[in-house]
Design an enzyme around this catalytic site. Sequence first.
Site, PDB file in Angstrom:
ATOM      1  N   GLU A 129       0.819  -1.214   0.000  1.00 39.39           N
ATOM      2  CA  GLU A 129       0.000   0.000   0.000  1.00 39.39           C
ATOM      3  C   GLU A 129       0.859   1.273   0.000  1.00 39.39           C
ATOM      4  O   GLU A 129       0.577   2.235   0.716  1.00 39.39           O
ATOM      5  CB  GLU A 129      -0.957  -0.026   1.194  1.00 39.39           C
ATOM      6  CG  GLU A 129      -1.951  -1.175   1.098  1.00 39.39           C
ATOM      7  CD  GLU A 129      -2.893  -1.286   2.285  1.00 39.39           C
ATOM      8  OE1 GLU A 129      -2.564  -0.784   3.373  1.00 39.39           O
ATOM      9  OE2 GLU A 129      -3.975  -1.890   2.115  1.00 39.39           O
ATOM     10  N   GLU A 153      -6.631  -7.645  -1.424  1.00 39.82           N
ATOM     11  CA  GLU A 153      -7.238  -7.694  -0.093  1.00 39.82           C
ATOM     12  C   GLU A 153      -8.738  -7.477  -0.237  1.00 39.82           C
ATOM     13  O   GLU A 153      -9.185  -6.388  -0.615  1.00 39.82           O
ATOM     14  CB  GLU A 153      -6.645  -6.638   0.848  1.00 39.82           C
ATOM     15  CG  GLU A 153      -5.216  -6.896   1.263  1.00 39.82           C
ATOM     16  CD  GLU A 153      -4.730  -5.931   2.346  1.00 39.82           C
ATOM     17  OE1 GLU A 153      -5.549  -5.108   2.833  1.00 39.82           O
ATOM     18  OE2 GLU A 153      -3.540  -5.997   2.705  1.00 39.82           O
TER      19      GLU A 153
END
Length: 574
Positions: free
Chosen positions: A151, A223
Amino acid sequence: MFMLDGQPLQIRSGEMHPARIPAEYWLHRIRMAKAMGLNTISIYLMWNHLEREPGEFDLRTGNRDFVRFIRLCQSEGMWAYLRPGPYICGEWDYGGLPPYLLRKPDIRVRDKDDIDYMAAVRRYIGTIASQIAPLMACNGGPVLMLQVENEYASFGHDLGYLKQLRALWEAHGIHGPFTISDGLAQIKQQQTYLPGAALGLDGDTDFAAAQSIAGDAPVWVGEGYPGWLTHWGDKDFQRGDYAATLRGLMQQGHSFNLYVVHGGTNFGFTAGANAKGDYSQFEPVITSYDYGAPINERGEATPDYHVFRKLFATHAQRPLPDVPASQPAIRFAPVMPLAHASLWDNLPPATAVRTPQANELLFAQDHGLVLYRREIHGGSGALTIDGVRDYATVFSDGIYIDAVSRVEHPRLRKGNRVALPSGVAANPALIDILVDSFGYVGYGQAMADRKGIVGSIRLDGEVLENWDVCSLPLDGAFIRQLKPVVNTPSRAGIFFKAIVRLNRLGDSYIDMTGWTKGYLWVNGQLLGRYWNLGPQQRLYCPASWFRHGDNELPIFDLHQTVAAPIHGATTLHA
């Protein structure tokens, strides 16, 4: 689409973290995921769990032996998806980065141009790469892909940093396949797609938009969230509803990773925190990492587990394995702890400082407590403490006055001003400020979340200097050397101890409902933090931490002078 040996592969992955699971339960949790219908286990490696001090690596003891965990996946016919960082987020302390980095005053983490940071990264990758290389699928292992960072677009925009990390892996003999995982909007804004890498979408299913970025590289759900994280002070444990999304992914043949299929526990000091980029709106994560996952904290199948399993079974080419039996759980009757030791009778020698300094810079201390002490003379008695990280109790001549909390909540007093009692202004008084810390912020821009007191201390606007400061890390060495002395039982800051006699062993949740805020140990191992702010009131203890006969359960509470009974339960929820 992913291809394996020339054939299409739908990756049906579920995330779990060896560092959050007792090693003796690894195989059970892997088998639970397989029986639900998954074919892959996604794994974070927490750098700070493997290297606590610079150059001091432990890749074998306890739940650190990730090679063994991955080989267990392989032995069960499961693939692995490896996410080794160096940064991982995961609501883990400091996002997996080692807090020793914060001992450098000007460190810039996740920055390829910071010499100290990159030297530590090279040491980390250089140490674990030799362990990982034989595990890659191209070498006969179960690891399908290795993720580069995590991320990153939510933090920075330097694609060169990601390229340099990939080059480090390649220099150590790992040539992919590589993947990144991030929010689609953030990748678009920051332009941080790593060319050639599979593109994992976090919380998004816009495959067409993502494919326009990734080109010919695979796009998948890196995710997907069947649950969510819980902070101290949340009204209740967070839950999710992912069945409809999962049904669509299966029907369309998209690959995915459930974050998480099993969460586990933030044992010890490992729970992280969140905050805004200016360090405001601080939200520490609870000790439980149950996450509302399909497999709950102690490894039981939840209703979501059975919904997902039924869905996967309709797409399976062969019957799914039977669901493994749950591990035994035990209750124990209420036990009344006794006062064992006072913090105030166990203070180490103090260090004199002119102004407050962060724990990391002053003591190379990452967690636990620090004490600031000095006499004050004159003034009206309005004490202002700037930069409390993260919770402070204030005493005047040994009498508790008030608390200052970085966490904002309706049940907590607002602000950082403490009114000292009348009479203090005219007479000398000994002021003690005991500062407790939560985990480090591990997401976003607030990546220099040093602990202790990072601002000034003022009395009626006048800066107070010349403090005596004690380091109280609450680590194993500190706890072992406690003298069993309580000279002032009416003063908060007491270590209590309960003796729990067990005739049989099993997992248990220790109910701390009657306590205020502090830490709980079992037979020398720190379970984690408790806080009556909730929603968590019970701390999970695996069977292996207990022993037949007498078990010692020390408790340190920042507020209580009178003990309350504790008992063992079989569920997280009351």
